[in-house]
Design an enzyme around this catalytic site. Structure first.
Site, PDB file in Angstrom:
ATOM      1  N   ASP A  38     130.324   4.488   4.816  1.00  0.00           N
ATOM      2  CA  ASP A  38     129.002   4.225   4.808  1.00  0.00           C
ATOM      3  C   ASP A  38     128.640   4.693   5.920  1.00  0.00           C
ATOM      4  OD1 ASP A  38     128.755   3.239   2.485  1.00  0.00           O
ATOM      5  OD2 ASP A  38     127.815   1.405   2.945  1.00  0.00           O
ATOM      6  N   LYS A  60     125.218   7.245   3.336  1.00  0.00           N
ATOM      7  CA  LYS A  60     123.754   6.233   3.057  1.00  0.00           C
ATOM      8  C   LYS A  60     123.168   5.540   3.792  1.00  0.00           C
ATOM      9  CE  LYS A  60     125.318   3.417  -1.141  1.00  0.00           C
ATOM     10  NZ  LYS A  60     125.579   2.501  -1.891  1.00  0.00           N
ATOM     11  N   MET A 167     116.153  -4.530   4.820  1.00  0.00           N
ATOM     12  CA  MET A 167     115.527  -3.131   4.703  1.00  0.00           C
ATOM     13  C   MET A 167     114.703  -2.740   4.037  1.00  0.00           C
ATOM     14  SD  MET A 167     118.448  -2.526   2.100  1.00  0.00           S
ATOM     15  CE  MET A 167     118.477  -4.147   1.590  1.00  0.00           C
TER      16      MET A 167
END
Length: 250
Positions: A38, A60, A167
């Site tokens: 990632d 990502k 997030m």
């Protein structure tokens, strides 16, 4: 001639600093034939380590997945079927909003052996940067870790039940509104810790009633961890009026 079957190791890179990678994770990286990484959390660790192992960046980032999850799953299987030891390096912990379970299932369905090396999750480590324990005697006895896309109305408890949002910057306005309507109230303390362990690390502290305006004014950006609850008053970054509330609660 029989092709040797490879294997996959899911490794948690931690919050983005190589000195928070576990020893077992480091050993797996050193033995890998190829690393599938990632960008968020994992890539900075690789940059610090300076390994010569080939790296496939699956890119990502918050709100932008250059390589779909299904393709990542297939890539891990393809590489292992070529006989390679594949390390899938994921930010934080593979099983905390990391889709590690999906990748493990895809590999096992294809007959690929899989090991999992836990990582230091940002949900716990990043609040620690700001001096915020998720539980503290007299202030909080439990905590929940949720994503900014979850149904926050289902998260119970009051401000003595710490909520950690991952997030969550893009949905901060909605999250603050939902949590303020419950037992926590609009004056419940909130901390936003940006870029934990990174060069742009920054802490913003307010309440559920003020944090949206504060975040807009300071142009808060992902990656960030949001902490909601009275434990925020323990932070040395907390303003005096919130610190005074800590003394009342203890």
């Amino acid at each position: 001639m029989t092709t040797r079957l490879g294997r996959v190791t899911l490794v948690g890179a931690g919050p983005g600093s190589a000195d928070l990678l576990t020893v077992r994770g480091l050993r797996a990286l050193e033995r890998a034939d190829v690393i599938v990484a990632d960008r968020l959390g994992a890539r900075p660790v690789l940059d610090e380590l300076g390994l010569d192992t080939p790296v496939i960046d699956v890119g990502k980032l918050p709100g932008h997945h250059a390589v779909p999850q299904e393709r990542i799953n297939a890539l891990l299987v393809e590489l292992a079927l070529e006989g390679k030891h594949v390390v899938r390096l994921k930010g934080g912990d593979p099983y905390v909003f990391g889709r590690g379970g999906e990748e493990l299932a895809a590999c096992r369905d294809a007959g690929i052996p899989v090991d999992v090396v836990p990582g230091v999750t940002s949900a716990v480590s990043v609040p620690a940067i700001a001096g915020i324990p998720l539980t503290h005697r007299g202030l909080a006895t439990a905590f929940s870790v949720v994503s900014g896309h979850d149904q926050l109305g289902e998260v119970g408890g009051g401000r003595d039940h710490t909520v950690v949002l991952l997030m969550g910057v893009g949905t901060l306005g909605h999250s603050a509104h939902v949590l303020a309507r419950g037992a926590r109230g609009a004056d419940c303390p909130v901390a936003v810790i940006e870029d934990g362990y990174g060069e742009h690390q920054r802490v913003t502290i307010g309440t559920l009633g003020t944090i949206v305006a504060q975040a807009a004014q300071r142009r808060v950006r992902n990656p960030a961890v949001i902490v909601v609850g009275d434990v925020v008053t323990l932070s040395p970054y907390a303003p005096e009026e919130l610190s005074a509330r800590k003394a009342e609660a203890l």
